[in-house]
Write a protein that holds these residues in place. Structure first.
Motif, PDB file in Angstrom:
ATOM      1  N   LYS A  96       0.890  -1.188   0.027  1.00 15.91           N
ATOM      2  CA  LYS A  96       0.170   0.049   0.076  1.00 15.91           C
ATOM      3  C   LYS A  96       0.665   1.397  -0.049  1.00 15.91           C
ATOM      4  O   LYS A  96       0.468   2.216  -0.762  1.00 15.91           O
ATOM      5  CB  LYS A  96      -0.891  -0.145   1.216  1.00 15.91           C
ATOM      6  CG  LYS A  96      -1.900  -1.146   1.246  1.00 15.91           C
ATOM      7  CD  LYS A  96      -2.872  -1.198   2.585  1.00 15.91           C
ATOM      8  CE  LYS A  96      -3.735  -2.340   2.709  1.00 15.91           C
ATOM      9  NZ  LYS A  96      -4.358  -2.266   4.097  1.00 15.91           N
ATOM     10  N   LEU A  99       2.224   1.910  -3.524  1.00  8.50           N
ATOM     11  CA  LEU A  99       1.071   2.385  -4.396  1.00  8.50           C
ATOM     12  C   LEU A  99       1.028   3.834  -4.061  1.00  8.50           C
ATOM     13  O   LEU A  99       1.040   4.688  -4.967  1.00  8.50           O
ATOM     14  CB  LEU A  99      -0.150   1.641  -4.168  1.00  8.50           C
ATOM     15  CG  LEU A  99      -1.420   2.201  -4.992  1.00  8.50           C
ATOM     16  CD1 LEU A  99      -1.048   2.186  -6.378  1.00  8.50           C
ATOM     17  CD2 LEU A  99      -2.676   1.257  -4.571  1.00  8.50           C
ATOM     18  N   HIS A 102       3.904   5.538  -5.551  1.00  7.63           N
ATOM     19  CA  HIS A 102       4.063   5.631  -7.055  1.00  7.63           C
ATOM     20  C   HIS A 102       3.068   6.860  -7.652  1.00  7.63           C
ATOM     21  O   HIS A 102       3.351   7.445  -8.520  1.00  7.63           O
ATOM     22  CB  HIS A 102       3.333   4.404  -7.819  1.00  7.63           C
ATOM     23  CG  HIS A 102       3.865   3.831  -8.746  1.00  7.63           C
ATOM     24  ND1 HIS A 102       3.302   4.580  -9.994  1.00  7.63           N
ATOM     25  CD2 HIS A 102       4.400   2.749  -9.417  1.00  7.63           C
ATOM     26  CE1 HIS A 102       3.854   4.121 -10.980  1.00  7.63           C
ATOM     27  NE2 HIS A 102       4.405   2.866 -10.654  1.00  7.63           N
TER      28      HIS A 102
END
Length: 295
Positions: A96, A99, A102
């Motif tokens: 998580k 992500l 990102h």
């Protein structure tokens, strides 16, 4: 909160290593130092693999390949992420974090490339605008490292400022990365605020048996310095280039360390979103070294 260490395969190996009993004195110190290096290397796994891919593809990727080098890097980074989850080398909590990094990193990349701060000189299909998708994984590698090292070394803190103040400063730093292109750069003021908030903060970490500490401000600098070294390898591999590198590679300016330091702070605060900022255990001798923190 990040998932517990029992949820990764490395936790079993780490438990066996930590139960080893070397002879006291210099042998024990040497073993602790070696264990520190092993744990740091494990925490760096995602970033180290990405950096190895950047350099290896720069040196050996075939010219004229049907799959563009940048697209290969994107697919390889995605494969590494899937494999680490499939083989329980990484927790879902850490995924998580990756992500989130990102997304945050890609937004910054889109803006900074549009401003000409740096460019990606090679063609690719898997991209958004001028930004190949593998670039987001480079930011994710930083988040992966912080999340993993936080868990592996059981980070605890004393003298930590109010959480709302830490988040507010992180937001101001992130906004300044964009706004300084039109408004006055308040970077020096942000550094001053960092010092005022965290001058008393210690980060406690356990390599083996004994909790040890360093100033949190120093810890961030050491990680930012390591990232700067990695950035030099990345630009050498022409994963991206700065304007001053248009006519050939040159070392990234040490002035970039300041930007990486601020980005390191944002990274740390993002990880604290899923990892608890905890004080030392009441049974630990460090427990009285600072005021209690929120759980």
């Amino acid at each position: 909160m990040l998932d517990t260490p029992r949820e990764t395969r490395f936790a079993q190996i780490r438990k066996r290593l930590e139960s080893f009993e070397p002879r006291p004195g210099v042998y024990a110190w040497g073993y602790e130092f070696a264990l520190f290096g092993l744990k740091q290397g494990w925490a760096c796994l995602f970033g180290a693999l990405m950096l190895a891919l950047l350099v290896a593809t720069h040196l050996f990727y075939p010219d004229g390949a049907a799959l563009a080098r940048y697209d290969f890097l994107t697919l390889a980074a995605l494969a590494i992420q899937i494999a680490m989850l499939a083989f329980r080398l990484e927790t879902w909590g850490e995924a998580k974090v990756i992500l989130a990094f990102h997304v945050v990193g890609t937004v910054m990349e889109l803006f900074k490339t549009a401003q000409g701060s740096w460019i990606y000189p090679e063609a690719s299909v898997l991209r958004i605008g001028d930004v190949p998708l593998f670039s987001g994984f480079m930011y994710a590698a930083v988040g992966s490292y912080i999340a993993r090292v936080w868990r592996i070394f059981d980070f605890r803190f004393t003298g930590y400022p109010p959480r709302w103040a830490a988040w507010l400063l992180a937001a101001a730093i992130y906004v300044n990365f964009f706004a300084h292109h039109w408004l006055p750069d308040i970077r020096l003021g942000l550094f001053a605020a960092l010092f005022l908030l965290f001058a008393r903060t210690r980060i406690w970490f356990t390599v083996w048996r004994t909790p040890r500490w360093m100033p949190l401000l120093l810890g961030w600098f050491l990680v930012a310095l390591f990232i700067w070294f990695a950035e030099n390898l990345g630009t050498f591999a022409r994963a991206w280039t700065y304007p001053e590198q248009a006519d050939g590679w040159s070392m990234v300016s040490p002035a970039k360390l300041g930007a990486w330091y601020l980005l390191m702070y944002i990274s740390f605060v993002l990880v604290s979103w899923v990892a608890r900022v905890r004080a030392p255990s009441p049974r630990s001798p460090t427990a009285t070294a600072g005021r209690p923190l929120e759980s």
